[in-house]
Design a protein around this motif. Structure first.
Motif, mmCIF file in Angstrom:
data_model
loop_
_atom_site.group_PDB
_atom_site.id
_atom_site.type_symbol
_atom_site.label_atom_id
_atom_site.label_comp_id
_atom_site.label_asym_id
_atom_site.label_seq_id
_atom_site.Cartn_x
_atom_site.Cartn_y
_atom_site.Cartn_z
ATOM 1 N N UNK A 115 0.852 -1.192 0.000
ATOM 2 C CA UNK A 115 0.000 0.000 0.000
ATOM 3 C C UNK A 115 0.890 1.246 0.000
ATOM 4 N N UNK A 116 0.386 2.297 -0.540
ATOM 5 C CA UNK A 116 1.110 3.562 -0.643
ATOM 6 C C UNK A 116 0.742 4.488 0.509
ATOM 7 N N UNK A 117 1.595 5.478 0.718
ATOM 8 C CA UNK A 117 1.362 6.488 1.733
ATOM 9 C C UNK A 117 0.883 7.789 1.094
ATOM 10 N N UNK A 118 1.315 8.047 -0.140
ATOM 11 C CA UNK A 118 1.051 9.306 -0.819
ATOM 12 C C UNK A 118 0.325 9.069 -2.141
ATOM 13 N N UNK A 119 -0.666 9.917 -2.421
ATOM 14 C CA UNK A 119 -1.364 9.895 -3.702
ATOM 15 C C UNK A 119 -1.102 11.206 -4.424
ATOM 16 N N UNK A 120 -0.605 11.104 -5.656
ATOM 17 C CA UNK A 120 -0.453 12.272 -6.515
ATOM 18 C C UNK A 120 -1.749 12.475 -7.280
ATOM 19 N N UNK A 121 -2.041 13.713 -7.645
ATOM 20 C CA UNK A 121 -3.246 14.054 -8.404
ATOM 21 C C UNK A 121 -2.846 14.521 -9.798
ATOM 22 N N UNK A 122 -3.596 14.117 -10.819
ATOM 23 C CA UNK A 122 -3.351 14.564 -12.182
ATOM 24 C C UNK A 122 -4.673 14.889 -12.863
ATOM 25 N N UNK A 123 -4.614 15.708 -13.902
ATOM 26 C CA UNK A 123 -5.823 16.006 -14.671
ATOM 27 C C UNK A 123 -5.849 15.248 -15.996
ATOM 28 N N UNK A 124 -4.820 14.427 -16.266
ATOM 29 C CA UNK A 124 -4.780 13.627 -17.491
ATOM 30 C C UNK A 124 -4.019 12.329 -17.210
ATOM 31 N N UNK A 125 -4.685 11.414 -16.553
ATOM 32 C CA UNK A 125 -4.043 10.194 -16.073
ATOM 33 C C UNK A 125 -3.616 9.271 -17.212
ATOM 34 N N UNK A 126 -4.358 9.250 -18.292
ATOM 35 C CA UNK A 126 -4.010 8.364 -19.415
ATOM 36 C C UNK A 126 -2.694 8.799 -20.046
#
Length: 131
Positions: A72-83
């Motif tokens: 499992x991860x600790x950090x989630x990055x956010x993106x507006x174009x995941x593909x």
């Protein structure tokens, strides 16, 4: 609004074995810029926003944990174009997981950095994030 409240997360601390290599990897793949470089740590920013602090670690500690045998991860990055991001990282031979579309919960994939730190990447257009 009352004072003295948490407004958000300023940055996450990530252990790395080689500060130079790791910082170059994050700059190359995510466009972060380096600030506050010291002997054993440095800050990674996106424009003027702090994201991560890389800390040279003498041990094998990593930003990952297990639940029922699954990483499992600790950090989630956010993106507006995941593909596009997923496609780019695959082309760059970054260790990425499969892309999942969970409908109203958004799209996700995981990735590992050079040291095996595990991250989640998320896209959801129904969520308000202030940058």
């Amino acid at each position: 609004m009352s004072k003295g409240r948490i407004l958000g997360i300023a940055y996450n601390i990530i252990p790395v074995s080689d500060l130079e290599k790791a910082s170059e990897w994050y700059v190359r793949h995510f466009g972060f810029n380096i600030r506050n470089k010291r002997t054993d740590n440095l800050g990674l920013f996106k424009d003027n926003r702090p994201i991560l602090v890389l800390v040279k670690s003498a041990s094998e500690s990593r930003a990952v944990f297990e639940v029922n045998g699954k990483k499992r991860w600790v950090t989630t990055f956010y993106t507006d174009d995941i593909i596009s991001l997923h496609t780019y990282l695959v082309q760059e031979d970054v260790r990425v997981g499969e892309l999942f579309d969970e409908g109203q919960y958004g799209k996700f994939f995981t990735l590992e950095d050079l040291d095996g730190n595990l991250f989640d990447v998320w896209e959801n257009h129904d969520c308000e994030l202030n940058f």
